[in-house]
Write an enzyme that holds these catalytic residues in place. Structure first.
Site, PDB file in Angstrom:
ATOM      1  N   TYR A 335       0.268   2.952  -3.428  1.00 26.16           N
ATOM      2  CA  TYR A 335      -0.587   3.919  -2.719  1.00 26.16           C
ATOM      3  C   TYR A 335       0.029   5.304  -2.598  1.00 26.16           C
ATOM      4  O   TYR A 335      -0.545   6.171  -1.935  1.00 26.16           O
ATOM      5  CB  TYR A 335      -0.859   3.465  -1.280  1.00 26.16           C
ATOM      6  CG  TYR A 335      -1.276   2.031  -1.090  1.00 26.16           C
ATOM      7  CD1 TYR A 335      -2.457   1.542  -1.635  1.00 26.16           C
ATOM      8  CD2 TYR A 335      -0.501   1.171  -0.311  1.00 26.16           C
ATOM      9  CE1 TYR A 335      -2.836   0.229  -1.419  1.00 26.16           C
ATOM     10  CE2 TYR A 335      -0.885  -0.145  -0.092  1.00 26.16           C
ATOM     11  CZ  TYR A 335      -2.056  -0.604  -0.658  1.00 26.16           C
ATOM     12  OH  TYR A 335      -2.427  -1.894  -0.436  1.00 26.16           O
ATOM     13  N   CYS A 362      13.070  -2.002 -13.331  1.00 28.21           N
ATOM     14  CA  CYS A 362      13.005  -1.256 -14.595  1.00 28.21           C
ATOM     15  C   CYS A 362      11.645  -0.592 -14.701  1.00 28.21           C
ATOM     16  O   CYS A 362      10.768  -1.054 -15.441  1.00 28.21           O
ATOM     17  CB  CYS A 362      13.225  -2.190 -15.756  1.00 28.21           C
ATOM     18  SG  CYS A 362      14.880  -2.807 -15.749  1.00 28.21           S
ATOM     19  N   GLU A 363      11.477   0.464 -13.940  1.00 30.08           N
ATOM     20  CA  GLU A 363      10.162   1.069 -13.769  1.00 30.08           C
ATOM     21  C   GLU A 363      10.401   2.444 -13.156  1.00 30.08           C
ATOM     22  O   GLU A 363      10.917   2.529 -12.043  1.00 30.08           O
ATOM     23  CB  GLU A 363       9.409   0.176 -12.778  1.00 30.08           C
ATOM     24  CG  GLU A 363       7.963   0.363 -12.611  1.00 30.08           C
ATOM     25  CD  GLU A 363       7.141  -0.438 -13.613  1.00 30.08           C
ATOM     26  OE1 GLU A 363       6.200   0.163 -14.123  1.00 30.08           O
ATOM     27  OE2 GLU A 363       7.436  -1.604 -13.877  1.00 30.08           O
TER      28      GLU A 363
END
Ligand SMILES: Cc1ncc(COP(=O)(O)O)c(C=O)c1O
Ligand SMILES: N[C@@H](CCCC[NH3+])C(=O)O
Length: 436
Positions: A335, A362-363
Site C-alpha cells: 500500500y 530479493c526485491e
C-alpha cells in the site's frame, strides 16, 4: 530525544522500554525480527470502544476483526476484555475456538465462504454468519436443512460509499467484491429470501466501508443509507432489525500525518447516527455492532529488527538493511504504507541523518521506510518500528523461504512468548520429495 509522534519510555541506558520491559533485553532473549505487543495498550483500546456503549447504556457488541492479528494469546486477551470476535476462515475460527471463545460471540465473515467453512461454523454454533452473496444463501439452505440447525445472520450490504482511504482497502463502494448492492436491488432480493427463512434468523444488516478511516462522515452516511433501505423494508414488510453492524475501519496513527479521532468519538458518532435514524423511521433502537481490527492491536505492536549491512551511495542515498522486511510487514510494499522508527538501543540520541530502511528479500520494492531520521547507525543496532501490530504477522509470508518471527507479549514488566519463532526446518515441513 528523537522526534516521533509515538509516546515511548526510555530507561537510564537510553534503551526503549515497552510495557516496562527493556526492548534490548527482549531482542537478546527472543532474537530478531520480533513482534512485541504492549498488552496494556490492547486492553485500553478495547475499553475505549466498549466504554461508550456502557456509559450510554446502549446495547452493543465490539467484535474484534481477528484478521488484523489472530493468535490464541491475543484472542484470550480480547475475550477477557469482553469483546466478541469476527473470523473469516477456518483457521481464524479454529484459533478462536482454541482460545476458548464462547462460540456465540464468534461471527463469521467472508465473500466466498466454502461449504466446509460454513459447515464448521454451523457445527461450532457460531453466534452470527454475515451473509455476503446469493451463492452463500444456497449453500446455507442446503447445509442447514441437512443439519436441521438454525443460525443467526446479518445481510452484508454494500452502501455505495467511496471512503477516503487506499483503493485496495475500500470495501463499501458499489464496485466491490463484497456484499449485496443496495442501489441495484440485490440487498432487497437477499432480504426477501431470508426474511422468513426456516433456518436463518435474520437479525439485521451489516456494512463495512473500508479501513484506516479518519473521520465519522463516511460511517454516518453509510448508516443513513442502510436506514433508508430499512425504512422501505419496515414499511412494506414490517421488518424491524435487531442489529445494525457498522463494521470496522477506524484509523490509527502510524506517522505524524495520521490524525485519527479518539476511539470513543467514532462510537459516539455511530450511536447518535443509529439513534437518530431509528427514531426517524420509528423502529425500536437496534443493537449496534462494530468490528475494529487495526484499532485494537495496531498501535500496540512494535517490530524489533537488527540492522545488518549499511550502504552509502554518496550524494544519492544511505540504506540500512534489517533482518526482516516485506515478509513480516507487507504493508509498505502493498500500500505504500508509512511508518516511524527509532534505534531501540540509542533511543535518546539525536537524529543526525536520513536513512532508508530496506528489508532483506530479493526485491527492490522490499523497503520498509524511506528517508527516516536516525542518529549515527552501526551494524548490530536495533531498529524499533512502531504501530506494526495490525496486518503484520497476519500478512506475513515465507517469501524467499524466510521463517516467520516470534511474537512476545509484554505487560507490567513481564514478557511472555505467545508465538514461537519458526525454524528453517518448519518452512519445509509440508514439502514432500518428488524423486525417490
Ligand atoms: C468486514 C470487515 N470488518 C472489519 C474489518 C476490520 O477493519 P479494520 O482493521 O480497519 O478495523 C474489515 C477489514 O477491513 C472487514 O472487511
Ligand atoms: N490488510 C489491510 C487492510 C485490510 C482490511 C481487511 N478488510 C491493511 O493492512 O491495511
Amino acid at each position: 530525544m528523537l522526534y516521533t509522534h509515538h509516546n515511548y519510555k526510555v530507561n537510564e541506558h537510553g534503551h526503549l522500554m515497552i510495557g516496562e520491559v527493556d526492548a534490548t533485553l527482549l531482542a537478546k532473549k527472543y532474537e530478531t525480527p520480533l513482534y512485541i505487543y504492549d498488552i496494556e495498550r490492547v486492553r485500553q483500546n478495547c475499553r475505549d470502544f466498549m466504554d461508550p456503549f456502557k456509559e450510554q447504556q446502549v446495547k452493543g457488541r465490539v467484535a474484534y476483526a481477528s484478521k488484523a492479528f489472530s493468535s490464541i494469546g491475543i484472542l484470550q486477551v480480547i475475550q477477557q476484555e469482553g469483546l466478541s470476535v469476527d473470523v473469516v476462515s477456518k483457521g481464524e475460527l479454529y484459533t478462536a475456538i482454541k482460545a476458548g471463545f464462547d462460540p456465540e460471540r464468534i461471527h463469521l465473515h467472508g465473500n466466498n465462504k466454502s461449504e466446509s467453512e460454513l459447515e464448521m461454523a454451523i457445527k461450532t454454533g457460531v453466534g452470527c454468519i454475515v451473509i455476503d452473496n446469493f451463492y452463500e444463501i444456497e449453500l446455507l439452505d442446503k447445509l442447514l436443512s441437512q443439519f436441521k440447525k438454525k443460525v443467526n445472520a446479518l445481510i452484508r450490504v454494500t452502501p455505495g460509499i467511496e471512503s477516503d482511504t487506499h483503493h485496495y482497502i475500500m470495501t463499501g463502494n458499489e464496485d466491490s467484491k463484497f456484499g449485496f448492492n443496495l442501489q441495484n436491488g440485490q440487498a432487497k432480493a437477499a432480504f426477501l429470501k431470508l426474511q422468513h427463512h426456516p433456518y436463518i434468523n435474520l437479525k439485521g444488516v451489516h456494512c463495512h466501508i473500508g479501513s484506516q478511516i479518519f473521520e465519522t462522515e463516511g460511517f454516518i452516511l453509510a448508516t443513513n443509507r442502510l436506514f433508508n433501505e430499512l425504512s422501505k423494508w419496515h414499511k412494506m414488510y414490517q421488518y424491524e432489525p435487531e442489529v445494525i453492524n457498522l463494521g470496522g475501519g477506524f484509523g490509527i496513527q502510524y506517522t505524524k500525518e495520521d490524525q485519527p479521532l479518539h476511539r470513543s468519538q467514532y462510537v459516539n458518532a455511530l450511536i447518535k447516527a443509529v439513534e437518530d435514524q431509528a427514531n426517524k423511521i420509528q423502529i425500536p433502537m437496534p443493537e449496534i455492532w462494530i468490528e475494529p481490527g487495526r484499532s485494537i492491536v495496531g498501535d500496540a505492536g512494535i517490530t524489533l529488527y537488527t540492522i545488518g549491512s549499511i550502504k552509502n551511495i554518496p550524494h544519492i542515498r544511505k540504506y540500512i538493511s534489517v533482518d526482516g522486511g516485506m515478509t513480516d510487514n507487507l504493508r509498505p510494499a502493498l500500500y505504500g504504507a508509512k511508518y516511524e522508527a527509532i534505534l531501540a538501543n540509542k533511543a535518546n540520541s539525536p537524529a543526525s541523518q536520513k536513512i532508508s530502511v530496506a528489508g532483506k528479500c530479493c526485491e527492490s520494492g522490499d523497503m520498509l521506510i524511506w528517508d527516516l531520521s536516525l542518529p549515527h547507525v552501526e551494524s548490530g543496532d536495533l531498529l524499533a518500528v512502531f504501530s506494526t501490530g495490525a496486518y503484520g504477522y497476519s500478512m506475513a509470508s515465507h517469501y524467499n523461504r524466510f521463517s516467520k518471527p516470534a511474537v512476545v507479549f509484554v505487560e507490567n514488566g513481564r514478557h511472555r512468548l505467545v508465538i514461537k519463532r519458526e525454524t528453517y526446518q518448519d518452512v519445509v515441513r509440508n514439502d514432500l520429495p518428488y524423486i525417490g
